[in-house]
Write a protein that holds these residues in place. Structure first.
Motif, PDB file in Angstrom:
ATOM      1  N   ALA A  79       0.819  -1.220   0.000  1.00  0.00           N
ATOM      2  CA  ALA A  79       0.000   0.000   0.000  1.00  0.00           C
ATOM      3  C   ALA A  79       0.850   1.266   0.000  1.00  0.00           C
ATOM      4  O   ALA A  79       0.410   2.310  -0.486  1.00  0.00           O
ATOM      5  CB  ALA A  79      -0.924  -0.006   1.219  1.00  0.00           C
ATOM      6  N   ASP A  80       2.075   1.186   0.538  1.00  0.00           N
ATOM      7  CA  ASP A  80       2.982   2.345   0.552  1.00  0.00           C
ATOM      8  C   ASP A  80       3.845   2.414  -0.698  1.00  0.00           C
ATOM      9  O   ASP A  80       4.808   3.178  -0.743  1.00  0.00           O
ATOM     10  CB  ASP A  80       3.872   2.301   1.796  1.00  0.00           C
ATOM     11  N   ASN A  81       3.544   1.551  -1.677  1.00  0.00           N
ATOM     12  CA  ASN A  81       4.249   1.519  -2.964  1.00  0.00           C
ATOM     13  C   ASN A  81       5.675   0.986  -2.854  1.00  0.00           C
ATOM     14  O   ASN A  81       6.502   1.232  -3.724  1.00  0.00           O
ATOM     15  CB  ASN A  81       4.269   2.913  -3.619  1.00  0.00           C
ATOM     16  N   ALA A 104       0.547 -11.874 -18.134  1.00  0.00           N
ATOM     17  CA  ALA A 104      -0.318 -10.761 -18.528  1.00  0.00           C
ATOM     18  C   ALA A 104      -0.359  -9.662 -17.481  1.00  0.00           C
ATOM     19  O   ALA A 104      -0.734  -8.519 -17.771  1.00  0.00           O
ATOM     20  CB  ALA A 104      -1.732 -11.268 -18.790  1.00  0.00           C
ATOM     21  N   ILE A 105       0.029  -9.970 -16.242  1.00  0.00           N
ATOM     22  CA  ILE A 105      -0.020  -8.989 -15.158  1.00  0.00           C
ATOM     23  C   ILE A 105       1.137  -8.007 -15.301  1.00  0.00           C
ATOM     24  O   ILE A 105       2.295  -8.395 -15.417  1.00  0.00           O
ATOM     25  CB  ILE A 105       0.048  -9.684 -13.784  1.00  0.00           C
ATOM     26  N   ALA A 106       0.805  -6.714 -15.304  1.00  0.00           N
ATOM     27  CA  ALA A 106       1.836  -5.672 -15.371  1.00  0.00           C
ATOM     28  C   ALA A 106       2.205  -5.167 -13.977  1.00  0.00           C
ATOM     29  O   ALA A 106       3.368  -4.871 -13.705  1.00  0.00           O
ATOM     30  CB  ALA A 106       1.352  -4.499 -16.234  1.00  0.00           C
ATOM     31  N   ARG A 107       1.227  -5.084 -13.094  1.00  0.00           N
ATOM     32  CA  ARG A 107       1.480  -4.543 -11.754  1.00  0.00           C
ATOM     33  C   ARG A 107       0.325  -4.925 -10.829  1.00  0.00           C
ATOM     34  O   ARG A 107      -0.830  -4.966 -11.248  1.00  0.00           O
ATOM     35  CB  ARG A 107       1.625  -3.017 -11.822  1.00  0.00           C
ATOM     36  N   ILE A 108       0.659  -5.177  -9.558  1.00  0.00           N
ATOM     37  CA  ILE A 108      -0.344  -5.454  -8.528  1.00  0.00           C
ATOM     38  C   ILE A 108      -0.017  -4.596  -7.307  1.00  0.00           C
ATOM     39  O   ILE A 108       1.148  -4.518  -6.890  1.00  0.00           O
ATOM     40  CB  ILE A 108      -0.345  -6.938  -8.100  1.00  0.00           C
ATOM     41  N   ARG A 109      -1.049  -3.991  -6.752  1.00  0.00           N
ATOM     42  CA  ARG A 109      -0.862  -3.233  -5.517  1.00  0.00           C
ATOM     43  C   ARG A 109      -1.769  -3.812  -4.443  1.00  0.00           C
ATOM     44  O   ARG A 109      -2.977  -3.954  -4.653  1.00  0.00           O
ATOM     45  CB  ARG A 109      -1.166  -1.753  -5.739  1.00  0.00           C
ATOM     46  N   VAL A 110      -1.184  -4.168  -3.297  1.00  0.00           N
ATOM     47  CA  VAL A 110      -1.920  -4.768  -2.188  1.00  0.00           C
ATOM     48  C   VAL A 110      -2.377  -3.658  -1.260  1.00  0.00           C
ATOM     49  O   VAL A 110      -1.544  -2.942  -0.682  1.00  0.00           O
ATOM     50  CB  VAL A 110      -1.047  -5.776  -1.420  1.00  0.00           C
TER      51      VAL A 110
END
Length: 440
Positions: free
Chosen positions: A204-206, A276-282
């Motif tokens: 969440a804080d990148n 296919a996933i470029a980015r995931i943010r939790v």
């Protein structure tokens, strides 16, 4: 130059030389230009070869030919001389590594002592260095043969004009230890299963989430994705931040594979999903996923076809440029005492299984304490749970029968989670239990 001439031709413009007798409107002028360009390129390459040969010959004679100044030395008249204060720090680094046998505790020790990398001013007047030591910087110092009084060029070491700081015996002992540790790290990495979300997962804080693993019973390997701020190397460079997330890699990958597979063309598998996933943010109990549209479109499909499929999973799905943005709602299950750091993100199937396991384990514990409601004859030897872990689970085994039956059958409402049962003060009266759990 050739490109510029082509641009001139496209615009109907000719190039005429004032000092040379040619122009690009005739075939002879073009030939002359190409010959001149070829000789110019030849001259540049010859000059480069001569410079490289001169550098190699100078280094073979042990002459310092410039570059970043190593810690422990300064330069004057193209010759390195020892800076005693820095040289003492270099010797300390070698000796402490020999004693500790690991770079990470050495980095922490140097940081706590206030030691910093070499600070120097370039020929252009820029001040460089003066930073905290990183693991990479320490590895570079420990493997740098310049401290033996040598100059290295293309893997070959030559006797230098500068004095040595480290004795050959200590240097060789450190190299032996480095090699042994390197072999251990390689073997451990080979045992760990590949982590397909590496470089794509952020908290969440990148902060990036790195793959890591641990060993369980029977040499079983447990994989995790962990926030950079929670791993030792990340803590060194982010000492101000100790927040983060630890997620079970296998569970996260299963949730993503199961949820996102319907978005891909027929015949795709989980591996195709991860590509296919470029980015995931939790974020808390949500996964915000960015997918490449080019990987989602089947033959004769348009973007709206993909969006329609995505909105069946998440009504807020949208297309942003070349990416599909979709949010997956999942349940975060904390483990251990770190309640603010969820380490498992689960789907509804996993939630139902974990709830049923809690009920079964609670009855096993009640039977062990001779307190099982299923065996009233054993109650004469009843014992109490001795810790918080046991008391939490005993209470689950004493839920109303209809509540336990619903959980065991996998019919518990979505808001009932393992975390809710383990962290709630469950009342003894069944009616109050039903009201607390919102089950009427």
């Amino acid at each position: 130059m050739t490109l510029q001439v082509e641009q001139f031709d496209a615009q109907g413009v000719s190039f005429v030389s004032v000092t040379q007798a040619f122009n690009t409107t005739s075939s002879m002028g073009r030939l002359t230009l190409n010959v001149l360009l070829s000789f110019a390129q030849f001259e540049r390459e010859v000059t480069g070869e001569r410079i490289r040969d001169k550098i190699a010959a100078s280094k073979a004679r042990g002459i310092w030919m410039g570059g970043n100044l190593p810690l422990g030395y300064d330069v004057k008249d193209r010759k390195l001389f020892i800076v005693e204060g820095e040289a003492e720090l270099v010797r300390h680094i070698y000796n402490r590594y020999q004693e500790l046998g690991s770079v990470l505790p050495l980095v922490k020790e140097l940081d706590a002592s206030g030691h910093r990398t070499k600070r120097w001013t370039s020929s252009k007047g820029n001040v460089l260095g003066g930073c905290r030591f990183s693991c990479g910087a320490i590895y570079h110092i420990l493997g740098n043969r310049i401290y033996l009084g040598k100059i290295v060029h293309k893997g070959k070491a030559h006797k230098g004009e500068h004095p040595a700081i480290i004795e050959p015996e200590l240097f060789n002992a450190v190299q032996t230890k480095l090699s042994a540790n390197r072999v251990k790290r390689v073997k451990r990495k080979e045992k760990a299963t590949a982590s397909p979300l590496t470089g794509k997962l952020f908290d969440a804080d990148n902060f990036p989430m790195r793959p890591t693993f641990g060993h369980g019973r029977g040499k079983r390997i447990y994989r995790y994705y962990v926030s950079e701020t929670l791993i030792p190397a990340g803590q060194t460079t982010n000492s101000h931040n100790r927040k983060g997330v630890r997620i079970s890699a296998s569970r996260l990958e299963r949730v993503l594979g199961t949820t996102l597979l319907p978005l891909l063309p027929a015949g795709s598998d989980a591996e195709t999903v991860f590509k296919a996933i470029a980015r995931i943010r939790v974020r808390d109990t949500q996964l915000r996923v960015r997918l490449e549209m080019s990987a989602l479109r089947g033959e004769d499909e348009i973007d709206n076809d993909v969006l329609d499929r995505a909105q069946q999973i998440d009504a807020t799905s949208s297309i942003n440029g070349h990416h599909l943005i979709i949010t997956i709602a999942s349940t975060a299950v904390p483990r251990g005492s770190a309640r603010s750091t969820p380490d498992h993100i689960i789907d509804d199937t996993e939630r139902r299984r974990l709830l049923a396991d809690l009920v079964r384990k609670s009855h096993k514990l009640l039977a062990k304490l001779h307190a099982s409601p299923l065996h009233p004859g054993d109650h004469i030897g009843m014992a109490a749970a001795i810790n918080e872990w046991g008391r939490q689970r005993v209470a689950i085994g004493l839920l109303a029968p209809d509540i336990q039956k619903m959980i065991l059958q996998g019919k518990a409402p979505p808001h009932i989670t393992p975390d809710l049962l383990l962290n709630s003060d469950i009342p003894m009266k069944w009616e109050e239990q039903r009201r607390m759990l919102g089950m009427g």
